[in-house]
Write an enzyme that holds these catalytic residues in place. Structure first.
Site, PDB file in Angstrom:
ATOM      1  N   SER A  28       0.802  -1.237   0.247  1.00 50.20           N
ATOM      2  CA  SER A  28      -0.016  -0.239  -0.032  1.00 50.20           C
ATOM      3  C   SER A  28       0.933   1.145  -0.076  1.00 50.20           C
ATOM      4  CB  SER A  28      -0.878  -0.019   1.298  1.00 50.20           C
ATOM      5  OG  SER A  28      -1.374   1.344   1.486  1.00 50.20           O
ATOM      6  N   TYR A  72      -1.972  -1.351  10.350  1.00 49.14           N
ATOM      7  CA  TYR A  72      -2.165  -1.343   9.119  1.00 49.14           C
ATOM      8  C   TYR A  72      -0.712  -0.827   8.297  1.00 49.14           C
ATOM      9  CZ  TYR A  72      -3.906  -1.071   4.177  1.00 49.14           C
ATOM     10  OH  TYR A  72      -4.005  -1.250   2.768  1.00 49.14           O
TER      11      TYR A  72
HETATM   12  P1  NAD Z   1     -11.429  -6.061  -0.249  1.00 53.10           P
HETATM   13  O1  NAD Z   1     -12.071  -5.947   1.150  1.00 53.10           O
HETATM   14  O2  NAD Z   1     -12.173  -5.515  -1.273  1.00 53.10           O
HETATM   15  O3  NAD Z   1     -10.973  -7.375  -0.526  1.00 53.10           O
HETATM   16  C1  NAD Z   1     -10.281  -8.362   0.577  1.00 53.10           C
HETATM   17  C2  NAD Z   1     -10.129  -9.679   0.131  1.00 53.10           C
HETATM   18  O4  NAD Z   1      -9.442 -10.342   1.125  1.00 53.10           O
HETATM   19  C3  NAD Z   1     -11.546 -10.334  -0.084  1.00 53.10           C
HETATM   20  O5  NAD Z   1     -11.514 -11.352  -0.849  1.00 53.10           O
HETATM   21  C4  NAD Z   1     -11.694 -11.102   1.201  1.00 53.10           C
HETATM   22  O6  NAD Z   1     -12.409 -12.304   1.361  1.00 53.10           O
HETATM   23  C5  NAD Z   1     -10.163 -11.447   1.670  1.00 53.10           C
HETATM   24  N1  NAD Z   1     -10.057 -11.719   3.010  1.00 53.10           N
HETATM   25  C6  NAD Z   1     -10.103 -11.090   4.091  1.00 53.10           C
HETATM   26  N2  NAD Z   1      -9.804 -11.480   5.124  1.00 53.10           N
HETATM   27  C7  NAD Z   1      -9.416 -12.737   4.530  1.00 53.10           C
HETATM   28  C8  NAD Z   1      -8.830 -13.818   5.103  1.00 53.10           C
HETATM   29  N3  NAD Z   1      -8.487 -13.856   6.615  1.00 53.10           N
HETATM   30  N4  NAD Z   1      -8.238 -14.972   4.592  1.00 53.10           N
HETATM   31  C9  NAD Z   1      -8.474 -14.984   3.360  1.00 53.10           C
HETATM   32  N5  NAD Z   1      -9.143 -13.987   2.699  1.00 53.10           N
HETATM   33  C10 NAD Z   1      -9.532 -12.885   3.158  1.00 53.10           C
HETATM   34  O7  NAD Z   1     -10.148  -5.139  -0.086  1.00 53.10           O
HETATM   35  P2  NAD Z   1      -9.274  -4.494  -1.392  1.00 53.10           P
HETATM   36  O8  NAD Z   1      -9.573  -3.046  -0.984  1.00 53.10           O
HETATM   37  O9  NAD Z   1      -9.304  -5.388  -2.557  1.00 53.10           O
HETATM   38  O10 NAD Z   1      -7.634  -4.749  -0.586  1.00 53.10           O
HETATM   39  C11 NAD Z   1      -6.927  -5.956  -1.143  1.00 53.10           C
HETATM   40  C12 NAD Z   1      -5.547  -5.564  -0.887  1.00 53.10           C
HETATM   41  O11 NAD Z   1      -5.020  -4.489  -1.296  1.00 53.10           O
HETATM   42  C13 NAD Z   1      -5.417  -5.412   0.683  1.00 53.10           C
HETATM   43  O12 NAD Z   1      -4.106  -5.795   1.074  1.00 53.10           O
HETATM   44  C14 NAD Z   1      -5.112  -3.856   1.065  1.00 53.10           C
HETATM   45  O13 NAD Z   1      -4.525  -3.779   2.183  1.00 53.10           O
HETATM   46  C15 NAD Z   1      -4.600  -3.501  -0.119  1.00 53.10           C
HETATM   47  N6  NAD Z   1      -4.862  -2.030  -0.693  1.00 53.10           N
HETATM   48  C16 NAD Z   1      -6.117  -1.381  -0.582  1.00 53.10           C
HETATM   49  C17 NAD Z   1      -5.968  -0.352  -0.906  1.00 53.10           C
HETATM   50  C18 NAD Z   1      -7.569   0.476  -1.412  1.00 53.10           C
HETATM   51  O14 NAD Z   1      -7.607   1.608  -1.616  1.00 53.10           O
HETATM   52  N7  NAD Z   1      -8.797  -0.404  -1.389  1.00 53.10           N
HETATM   53  C19 NAD Z   1      -5.154   0.504  -0.958  1.00 53.10           C
HETATM   54  C20 NAD Z   1      -3.792  -0.042  -1.085  1.00 53.10           C
HETATM   55  C21 NAD Z   1      -3.760  -1.321  -0.522  1.00 53.10           C
END
Ligand code: NAD
Length: 260
Positions: free
Chosen positions: A142, A155
Site C-alpha cells: 500500500s 495497517y
Molecule cells: P476488499 O475488502 O475488497 O477485499 C479483501 C479480500 O480479502 C476479499 O476477497 C476477502 O474475502 C479477503 N480476505 C479478508 N480476510 C481474509 C482472510 N483472513 N483470509 C483470506 N481472505 C481474506 O479489499 P481491497 O481493497 O481489494 O484490498 C486488497 C488488498 O489491497 C489489501 O491487502 C489492502 O490492504 C490493499 N490495498 C487496498 C487499497 C484500497 O484503497 N482499496 C489501497 C492500498 C492497498
C-alpha cells in the site's frame, strides 16, 4: 503471455485481488482464487473466468490468519495445476483507531493477515519456483507501506513490513528467474475503502459523494481512485519478460500520494 502458468491470488473474491485474478486469467494463467464470500457467487465467478478465458480456476477458502491453511492452499494449487508460478499476496483488512485505543486482537489479526500470511505463502511457494527457475511473487502492500496516516498503526506497520519482506525475498533470489516486488496502491474504490467512506459520512454528516471527495482530497492529488484493473495491469507487466530486472521494488499506483 501466461499460458501454462498457474497463479494463486489471495483475497481474490473481491476488490483488487479480483481485478488481478481477472487480469492474469485474461493472459491465460490458471488461477486459484482465495477469500471469503457467498459460495454460489464464488462458484459463478470461477465458472465465468473459465468460460471467458479457457483457463483452470479453483477456489480455496483458506484463512490467511492461519499458517497451516495457507500451506495447505499452496499444496492444493500445486497438486491441482502442477505448479505455483505466480503468487500474489493480496488479502488484507483494515481497522482504524488511535494507538492508545487500538484493540490488541485487531493488531494481531492485521499482522497475521496483512503481513505474516505473505511470509507463510512465500515460504511454501518458493521452493517450487526455484526448482523450475521461474517465479513471480507480487505483494500488494500500500502507499501505507511508504508513508503513514494517523489511526492506522497496525495497517501501516504491517504494510511497511511487507515492503521489507519483499526486498529480502528479492535479494535472496537475485540470481535466477524468481522475482519479488510490491505494488503500493493509493485509494482504490473497493469494499475495504467504501467502509471508510461510510464511516466518514456518518461521523461528519456528509453525503456519500462529499465523503468520497473528502477522502481523495486529503491524500490523492489526482483526485481520482486507482482501479483494480490498473493494479491487475501492473501485476501482468511484473509477470512479463520486460520486468525480469525489476526486483525488490515498491511501485506506487497512488495518483501522486507518496510524491507529496
Ligand atoms: P476488499 O475488502 O475488497 O477485499 C479483501 C479480500 O480479502 C476479499 O476477497 C476477502 O474475502 C479477503 N480476505 C479478508 N480476510 C481474509 C482472510 N483472513 N483470509 C483470506 N481472505 C481474506 O479489499 P481491497 O481493497 O481489494 O484490498 C486488497 C488488498 O489491497 C489489501 O491487502 C489492502 O490492504 C490493499 N490495498 C487496498 C487499497 C484500497 O484503497 N482499496 C489501497 C492500498 C492497498
Amino acid at each position: 503471455m501466461l499460458k501454462n502458468k498457474s497463479a494463486i491470488v489471495t483475497g481474490s473474491t473481491s476488490g483488487i485481488g479480483l481485478g488481478i485474478a481477472r487480469a492474469l486469467a485474461a493472459q491465460g494463467a490458471n488461477v486459484m482464487l482465495n477469500g471469503f464470500g457467498d459460495a454460489g457467487a464464488i462458484a459463478d465467478l470461477a465458472a465465468s473466468l473459465r468460460a471467458e478465458h479457457g483457463v483452470a480456476v479453483a477456489h480455496s477458502a483458506a484463512d490467511m490468519a492461519r499458517p497451516e491453511q495457507i500451506e495447505a492452499m499452496v499444496a492444493e494449487a500445486a497438486a491441482l495445476f502442477g505448479a505455483v508460478d505466480i503468487l500474489v499476496n493480496n488479502a488484507g483488512i483494515q481497522h482504524t483507531a488511535r494507538v492508545e485505543d487500538f484493540p490488541a486482537e485487531r493488531w494481531e489479526q492485521i499482522m497475521a493477515i496483512n503481513l505474516s500470511s505473505n511470509f507463510y505463502a512465500t515460504r511454501a511457494a518458493l521452493p517450487g519456483m526455484q526448482r523450475r527457475g521461474w517465479g513471480r511473487i507480487i505483494n500488494i502492500a500500500s502507499v501505507h507501506g511508504l508513508v503513514a496516516s494517523a489511526n492506522k498503526a497496525a495497517y501501516v506497520a504491517a504494510k511497511h513490513g511487507v515492503i521489507g519482506l519483499t526486498k529480502t525475498v528479492a535479494l535472496e533470489n537475485a540470481r535466477g528467474g524468481v522475482t519479488c516486488n510490491a505494488i503500493c496502491p493509493g485509494w482504490v474504490l473497493t469494499p475495504l475503502v467504501q467502509r471508510q467512506i461510510d464511516d466518514l459520512a456518518a461521523r461528519e454528516g456528509l453525503s456519500p459523494e462529499a465523503a468520497r471527495a473528502r477522502l481523495l482530497g486529503e491524500k490523492q492529488p489526482s483526485q481520482e481512485f486507482a482501479t483494480p484493473e490498473q493494479i491487475g495491469a501492473l501485476a501482468v507487466f511484473l509477470c512479463s519478460p520486460g520486468a525480469n530486472q525489476i526486483r525488490g521494488a515498491a511501485l506506487n499506483v497512488d495518483g501522486g500520494w507518496a510524491a507529496q
